[in-house]
Design a protein around this motif. Structure first.
Motif, PDB file in Angstrom:
ATOM      1  N   UNK A  92       0.812  -1.200   0.000  1.00  0.00           N
ATOM      2  CA  UNK A  92       0.000   0.000   0.000  1.00  0.00           C
ATOM      3  C   UNK A  92       0.842   1.245   0.000  1.00  0.00           C
ATOM      4  N   UNK A  93       0.227   2.335   0.444  1.00  0.00           N
ATOM      5  CA  UNK A  93       0.913   3.617   0.488  1.00  0.00           C
ATOM      6  C   UNK A  93       0.455   4.368   1.741  1.00  0.00           C
ATOM      7  N   UNK A  94       1.397   5.026   2.411  1.00  0.00           N
ATOM      8  CA  UNK A  94       1.122   5.769   3.630  1.00  0.00           C
ATOM      9  C   UNK A  94       1.515   7.232   3.439  1.00  0.00           C
ATOM     10  N   UNK A  95       0.690   8.149   4.011  1.00  0.00           N
ATOM     11  CA  UNK A  95       0.930   9.583   3.906  1.00  0.00           C
ATOM     12  C   UNK A  95       1.422  10.151   5.232  1.00  0.00           C
ATOM     13  N   UNK A  96       1.932  11.378   5.174  1.00  0.00           N
ATOM     14  CA  UNK A  96       2.513  12.010   6.362  1.00  0.00           C
ATOM     15  C   UNK A  96       1.500  12.217   7.487  1.00  0.00           C
ATOM     16  N   UNK A  97       0.210  12.336   7.130  1.00  0.00           N
ATOM     17  CA  UNK A  97      -0.796  12.581   8.162  1.00  0.00           C
ATOM     18  C   UNK A  97      -1.289  11.316   8.854  1.00  0.00           C
ATOM     19  N   UNK A  98      -0.683  10.166   8.528  1.00  0.00           N
ATOM     20  CA  UNK A  98      -1.049   8.906   9.175  1.00  0.00           C
ATOM     21  C   UNK A  98      -2.052   8.069   8.422  1.00  0.00           C
ATOM     22  N   UNK A  99      -2.676   8.627   7.397  1.00  0.00           N
ATOM     23  CA  UNK A  99      -3.621   7.864   6.592  1.00  0.00           C
ATOM     24  C   UNK A  99      -2.858   6.913   5.672  1.00  0.00           C
ATOM     25  N   UNK A 100      -3.380   5.703   5.505  1.00  0.00           N
ATOM     26  CA  UNK A 100      -2.775   4.758   4.562  1.00  0.00           C
ATOM     27  C   UNK A 100      -3.861   3.979   3.837  1.00  0.00           C
ATOM     28  N   UNK A 101      -3.501   3.503   2.659  1.00  0.00           N
ATOM     29  CA  UNK A 101      -4.373   2.630   1.870  1.00  0.00           C
ATOM     30  C   UNK A 101      -3.639   1.317   1.652  1.00  0.00           C
ATOM     31  N   UNK A 102      -4.382   0.210   1.618  1.00  0.00           N
ATOM     32  CA  UNK A 102      -3.752  -1.101   1.475  1.00  0.00           C
ATOM     33  C   UNK A 102      -4.547  -1.997   0.536  1.00  0.00           C
ATOM     34  N   UNK A 103      -3.826  -2.939  -0.049  1.00  0.00           N
ATOM     35  CA  UNK A 103      -4.416  -4.007  -0.820  1.00  0.00           C
ATOM     36  C   UNK A 103      -3.712  -5.301  -0.459  1.00  0.00           C
TER      37      UNK A 103
END
Length: 238
Positions: A92-103
């Motif tokens: 997945x991918x993680x952003x600086x604000x703590x949000x992430x998306x996963x597969x």
């Protein structure tokens, strides 16, 4: 085998009672994520601007699975094994604000039943004789989700995640004269976990996830498979 005369109809009864209670964990965690997102958006005008520095990651987890069999029970010499091992491979991918998306792709393990002398299945649909042979149900799934990671201390993070998954169930049996078939569908999942950094790019991860599986039969109340796992996560940042 004449004392276990179920084919076709037996399959739907079997599935409907393997997964007979609604999974509460995914909905609870999904609610927490929605509450967090709404609160953040309401109090931070720059929330959208904080989706910066996306960092890709890959992960692998291995753990123990358990099926909530709900109203299903076995009596006499028949036995059930609701626990197995499973694994999850994803990224997945993680952003600086703590949000992430996963597969991910996950093997959710196997649920096994073994017949015995005087054995029966008991369920809402009634009692089914089961005196010999085995029935094995295996579940695999593909999923996509979104989550949030909160720093607890330096290098230690708490994460919540919720999303959807496309599950596939395969079935096999050694019971003479019985045919069991697979099933598939789309439902929700959710989880909670911890991540501990070892280096800038490697972390130990662990947690619990609940995957709802609703077979959409007339007698099914729904249900879930829970996985407790440990693994490694690798950041692909430079």
């Amino acid at each position: 085998m004449t004392n276990f005369p179920y084919s076709g109809g037996f399959t739907s009864k079997l599935y409907s009672h393997f997964f007979s209670q609604k999974a509460r964990i995914p909905g609870f965690i999904g609610g927490l994520l929605l509450a967090w997102a709404a609160t953040t958006a309401a109090h931070s005008a720059s929330f959208g601007e904080s989706f910066t520095n996306p960092t890709p990651f890959v992960l692998f987890e291995y753990g123990l699975t358990e099926v909530d069999s709900g109203d299903l029970s076995v009596r006499g010499g028949a036995k059930s094994d609701k626990k197995d091992s499973g694994w999850r491979l994803g990224g997945g991918v993680k952003f600086d604000n703590g949000v992430f998306a996963e597969g991910f792709y996950a093997d959710l393990g196997k649920l096994s039943f073994t017949g015995g002398a005087g054995g029966t299945f008991r369920s809402r649909a009634g009692t089914l004789p089961f005196t010999a042979g085995t029935v094995d149900i295996e579940a695999k799934t593909l999923g996509l989700g979104i989550g949030y990671e909160l720093a607890l201390t330096e290098g230690l993070y708490l994460n919540l995640v919720a999303g959807g998954h496309r599950w596939d169930i395969s079935a096999s049996t050694t019971v003479s004269g019985v045919t069991v078939t697979g099933s598939d569908g789309t439902d929700i999942y959710g989880g909670i976990g911890l991540r501990k950094t070892l280096t800038d790019n490697i972390s130990i991860i662990g947690g619990a996830r609940s995957y709802e599986i609703d077979t959409n039969t007339n007698t099914s109340g729904g249900g879930d498979v829970t996985m407790m796992s440990l693994g490694l996560q690798f950041s692909l940042s430079p």
